[in-house]
Design a protein around this motif. Structure first.
Motif, mmCIF file in Angstrom:
data_model
loop_
_atom_site.group_PDB
_atom_site.id
_atom_site.type_symbol
_atom_site.label_atom_id
_atom_site.label_comp_id
_atom_site.label_asym_id
_atom_site.label_seq_id
_atom_site.Cartn_x
_atom_site.Cartn_y
_atom_site.Cartn_z
ATOM 1 N N GLY A 13 49.896 -5.756 54.137
ATOM 2 C CA GLY A 13 49.271 -5.242 52.924
ATOM 3 C C GLY A 13 48.350 -4.077 53.193
ATOM 4 N N TYR A 14 47.555 -4.163 54.253
ATOM 5 C CA TYR A 14 46.670 -3.055 54.613
ATOM 6 C C TYR A 14 47.481 -1.809 54.962
ATOM 7 C CZ TYR A 14 42.671 -6.288 54.989
ATOM 8 O OH TYR A 14 41.672 -7.201 54.736
ATOM 9 N N SER A 15 48.565 -2.015 55.735
ATOM 10 C CA SER A 15 49.380 -0.881 56.189
ATOM 11 C C SER A 15 50.057 -0.159 55.023
ATOM 12 C CB SER A 15 50.442 -1.357 57.191
ATOM 13 O OG SER A 15 49.840 -1.903 58.345
ATOM 14 N N SER A 16 50.552 -0.944 54.063
ATOM 15 C CA SER A 16 51.275 -0.363 52.929
ATOM 16 C C SER A 16 50.361 -0.073 51.739
ATOM 17 C CB SER A 16 52.390 -1.310 52.480
ATOM 18 O OG SER A 16 51.857 -2.553 52.047
ATOM 19 N N ARG A 17 49.084 -0.444 51.880
ATOM 20 C CA ARG A 17 48.112 -0.304 50.800
ATOM 21 C C ARG A 17 48.565 -1.035 49.544
ATOM 22 N NH1 ARG A 17 45.934 6.005 51.286
ATOM 23 N NH2 ARG A 17 45.254 5.835 53.480
ATOM 24 N N ASP A 18 49.192 -2.190 49.784
ATOM 25 C CA ASP A 18 49.667 -3.033 48.685
ATOM 26 C C ASP A 18 48.660 -4.171 48.496
ATOM 27 O OD1 ASP A 18 50.980 -5.021 47.117
ATOM 28 O OD2 ASP A 18 52.928 -4.205 47.676
ATOM 29 N N SER A 19 47.855 -4.074 47.465
ATOM 30 C CA SER A 19 46.785 -5.048 47.260
ATOM 31 C C SER A 19 47.319 -6.450 46.970
ATOM 32 C CB SER A 19 45.866 -4.602 46.120
ATOM 33 O OG SER A 19 46.579 -4.494 44.904
ATOM 34 N N GLU A 20 48.505 -6.554 46.352
ATOM 35 C CA GLU A 20 49.075 -7.867 46.034
ATOM 36 C C GLU A 20 49.437 -8.623 47.312
ATOM 37 O OE1 GLU A 20 52.769 -9.915 43.527
ATOM 38 O OE2 GLU A 20 52.306 -7.787 43.254
ATOM 39 N N ILE A 21 50.077 -7.930 48.261
ATOM 40 C CA ILE A 21 50.432 -8.560 49.536
ATOM 41 C C ILE A 21 49.166 -8.920 50.305
ATOM 42 C CG2 ILE A 21 51.539 -8.189 51.782
ATOM 43 C CD1 ILE A 21 53.584 -6.439 50.399
ATOM 44 N N THR A 22 48.183 -8.016 50.277
ATOM 45 C CA THR A 22 46.913 -8.273 50.962
ATOM 46 C C THR A 22 46.243 -9.525 50.416
ATOM 47 O OG1 THR A 22 46.582 -5.897 51.343
ATOM 48 C CG2 THR A 22 44.650 -7.321 51.542
ATOM 49 N N GLN A 23 46.217 -9.649 49.089
ATOM 50 C CA GLN A 23 45.573 -10.805 48.464
ATOM 51 C C GLN A 23 46.303 -12.106 48.802
ATOM 52 O OE1 GLN A 23 42.790 -11.027 47.127
ATOM 53 N NE2 GLN A 23 42.198 -9.116 46.118
ATOM 54 N N ARG A 24 47.637 -12.056 48.895
ATOM 55 C CA ARG A 24 48.402 -13.246 49.281
ATOM 56 C C ARG A 24 48.023 -13.673 50.699
ATOM 57 N NH1 ARG A 24 52.991 -14.975 46.727
ATOM 58 N NH2 ARG A 24 53.924 -15.568 48.721
ATOM 59 N N GLY A 25 47.931 -12.687 51.584
ATOM 60 C CA GLY A 25 47.555 -12.992 52.957
ATOM 61 C C GLY A 25 46.160 -13.578 53.059
ATOM 62 N N LEU A 26 45.238 -13.007 52.318
ATOM 63 C CA LEU A 26 43.857 -13.495 52.357
ATOM 64 C C LEU A 26 43.727 -14.891 51.744
ATOM 65 C CD1 LEU A 26 41.956 -10.195 51.485
ATOM 66 C CD2 LEU A 26 41.911 -11.418 53.669
ATOM 67 N N ARG A 27 44.566 -15.200 50.766
ATOM 68 C CA ARG A 27 44.554 -16.554 50.192
ATOM 69 C C ARG A 27 44.941 -17.586 51.257
ATOM 70 N NH1 ARG A 27 48.133 -17.180 44.986
ATOM 71 N NH2 ARG A 27 47.405 -19.352 45.228
ATOM 72 N N LEU A 28 45.961 -17.255 52.048
ATOM 73 C CA LEU A 28 46.393 -18.162 53.117
ATOM 74 C C LEU A 28 45.312 -18.294 54.190
ATOM 75 C CD1 LEU A 28 50.097 -16.993 53.442
ATOM 76 C CD2 LEU A 28 49.348 -19.273 52.735
ATOM 77 N N LEU A 29 44.705 -17.173 54.547
ATOM 78 C CA LEU A 29 43.633 -17.198 55.545
ATOM 79 C C LEU A 29 42.430 -18.002 55.042
ATOM 80 C CD1 LEU A 29 43.870 -13.482 56.709
ATOM 81 C CD2 LEU A 29 44.235 -15.478 58.168
ATOM 82 N N ALA A 30 42.151 -17.899 53.758
ATOM 83 C CA ALA A 30 41.037 -18.652 53.179
ATOM 84 C C ALA A 30 41.300 -20.153 53.258
ATOM 85 C CB ALA A 30 40.816 -18.229 51.728
ATOM 86 N N ILE A 31 42.551 -20.559 53.005
ATOM 87 C CA ILE A 31 42.907 -21.980 53.089
ATOM 88 C C ILE A 31 42.707 -22.482 54.512
ATOM 89 C CG2 ILE A 31 44.818 -23.621 52.941
ATOM 90 C CD1 ILE A 31 45.925 -21.881 50.645
ATOM 91 N N ALA A 32 43.161 -21.676 55.493
ATOM 92 C CA ALA A 32 43.011 -22.068 56.900
ATOM 93 C C ALA A 32 41.541 -22.129 57.297
ATOM 94 C CB ALA A 32 43.762 -21.083 57.793
ATOM 95 N N ALA A 33 40.765 -21.152 56.852
ATOM 96 C CA ALA A 33 39.337 -21.138 57.181
ATOM 97 C C ALA A 33 38.627 -22.339 56.569
ATOM 98 C CB ALA A 33 38.699 -19.839 56.689
ATOM 99 N N LYS A 34 38.925 -22.636 55.318
ATOM 100 C CA LYS A 34 38.275 -23.767 54.644
ATOM 101 C C LYS A 34 38.660 -25.108 55.271
ATOM 102 C CE LYS A 34 39.359 -22.455 50.363
ATOM 103 N NZ LYS A 34 39.393 -22.472 48.879
ATOM 104 N N ALA A 35 39.821 -25.126 55.963
ATOM 105 C CA ALA A 35 40.239 -26.339 56.665
ATOM 106 C C ALA A 35 39.546 -26.480 58.016
ATOM 107 C CB ALA A 35 41.753 -26.343 56.857
ATOM 108 N N GLY A 36 38.797 -25.430 58.416
ATOM 109 C CA GLY A 36 38.055 -25.503 59.669
ATOM 110 C C GLY A 36 38.662 -24.728 60.822
ATOM 111 N N TYR A 37 39.593 -23.807 60.520
ATOM 112 C CA TYR A 37 40.244 -23.035 61.593
ATOM 113 C C TYR A 37 39.455 -21.759 61.851
ATOM 114 C CZ TYR A 37 44.038 -21.294 64.518
ATOM 115 O OH TYR A 37 44.791 -20.836 65.580
ATOM 116 N N GLU A 38 38.730 -21.736 62.949
ATOM 117 C CA GLU A 38 37.779 -20.654 63.242
ATOM 118 C C GLU A 38 38.408 -19.261 63.313
ATOM 119 O OE1 GLU A 38 34.248 -19.587 66.479
ATOM 120 O OE2 GLU A 38 35.306 -21.512 66.568
ATOM 121 N N PRO A 39 39.609 -19.084 63.927
ATOM 122 C CA PRO A 39 40.183 -17.723 64.012
ATOM 123 C C PRO A 39 40.389 -17.049 62.659
ATOM 124 C CG PRO A 39 41.296 -19.175 65.562
ATOM 125 C CD PRO A 39 40.411 -20.049 64.707
ATOM 126 N N SER A 40 40.425 -17.822 61.578
ATOM 127 C CA SER A 40 40.623 -17.223 60.253
ATOM 128 C C SER A 40 39.360 -16.567 59.706
ATOM 129 C CB SER A 40 41.108 -18.282 59.257
ATOM 130 O OG SER A 40 42.366 -18.791 59.621
#
Length: 298
Positions: free
Chosen positions: A225-252
């Motif tokens: 998403g960052y590379s293509s400047r596509d905010s929709e793809i970026t937001q999808r990726g960040l949603r997944l990262l947020a789920i992982a972070a909230k589950a306690g996964y530090e690298p996220s």
């Protein structure tokens, strides 16, 4: 949407109709009826299939608990596979049976779940694992694959064998095996680098609830998403990262911080993610587990 028990193509009713595996909304007599109806069904089917896929990808799955202490399992490492009963046990509970054992002839203690004697005999351990594999236990295939990957359990390091075993575990529904395969494809380790196949396996793992897969898939999507400047793809990726972070996964946390700095995540959202991360970390930890992690780390 056709009525239950009615072929969407010809209207015949029956109990032996086959459901469309993509959208799960229509049924057919056979492949011929399915093909005949496809031009009319195609658009709605793909739309519904995408909705089902996203509902699983972005689901915050309940984490598995240790069968002994009932605390949520650590996300990455600090667990031991028990080939006697096929259970994964956290390092805290493994440390507990060793620490509380006074038998000088059995310093490893018994299995904390099934009470079978522990062993350092590679042949005995392999017999136990193979017995679990004969029962089509996906955990056994995954555990043996991981042992070959690292060269543990007295086995030689053999990454080709590890990949083969992970594929078998994945076919039996093991999410983490799919995650490992996806990472291998993404990084070109033992498998030819293929980002499409990497994404496919990571998506399967993520839909099955694997937190690490959600992280890696989120990182891939965010980068694209960052590379293509596509905010929709970026937001999808960040949603997944947020789920992982909230589950306690530090690298996220770092990519979430980057998303916040770029304005994709609000201040309130960022604070919510950090609080959830801290809560999950606290839920996964106890004094005994901390001692066990330190013991096995050293």
């Amino acid at each position: 949407m056709s009525a239950a028990g009615t072929c969407a193509a010809c209207g015949v009713e029956g109990d032996e109709l086959k459901q469309c595996t993509s959208c799960e909304e229509v049924k057919y007599c056979d492949v011929a009826c399915q093909r005949a109806h496809w031009p009319r069904h195609k658009k709605g089917c793909k739309k519904r299939a995408a909705e089902i896929k996203d509902s699983l990808l972005f689901k915050e799955h309940v984490r598995e608990d240790c069968p002994i202490c009932f605390l949520p399992m650590p996300i990455s490492g600090h667990v031991t596979y028990r080939s006697c009963c096929g259970k994964w046990v956290c390092d805290g509970c493994m440390h507990g049976i060793i620490d509380g054992n006074d038998d000088g002839d059995n310093m490893l203690g018994d299995c904390p779940f099934c009470r079978a004697p522990s062993t350092v005999d590679v042949e005995v351990e392999m017999e136990r694992v193979k017995a679990r594999m004969e029962m089509n236990d996906p955990e056994a295939y995954h555990a043996l694959g991981s042992a070959y990957w690292r060269g543990n359990m007295g086995l030689p390091k053999d990454r080709k064998m590890a990949i083969d075993l992970w594929f078998k575990a994945a076919r039996l529904g093991h999410a983490y095996a799919n995650c490992n395969i996806g990472i291998a494809y993404a990084q070109g380790i033992e498998l030819k680098m293929d980002q499409k196949k990497a994404k496919h396996h990571l998506e399967i793992a993520a839909m099955r609830g694997d937190v690490k897969a959600k992280h890696y898939l989120g990182a891939m999507e965010t980068s694209a998403g960052y590379s293509s400047r596509d905010s929709e793809i970026t937001q999808r990726g960040l949603r997944l990262l947020a789920i992982a972070a909230k589950a306690g996964y530090e690298p996220s946390l770092q990519p979430i911080k980057t998303g916040y700095s770029k304005g994709y995540i609000t201040k309130d959202e960022y604070a919510t993610i950090l609080r959830a991360y801290q809560k999950s970390k606290e839920e996964m930890m106890s004094d005994r587990r901390a001692s066990g992690i330190d013991l096995y780390r050293n």
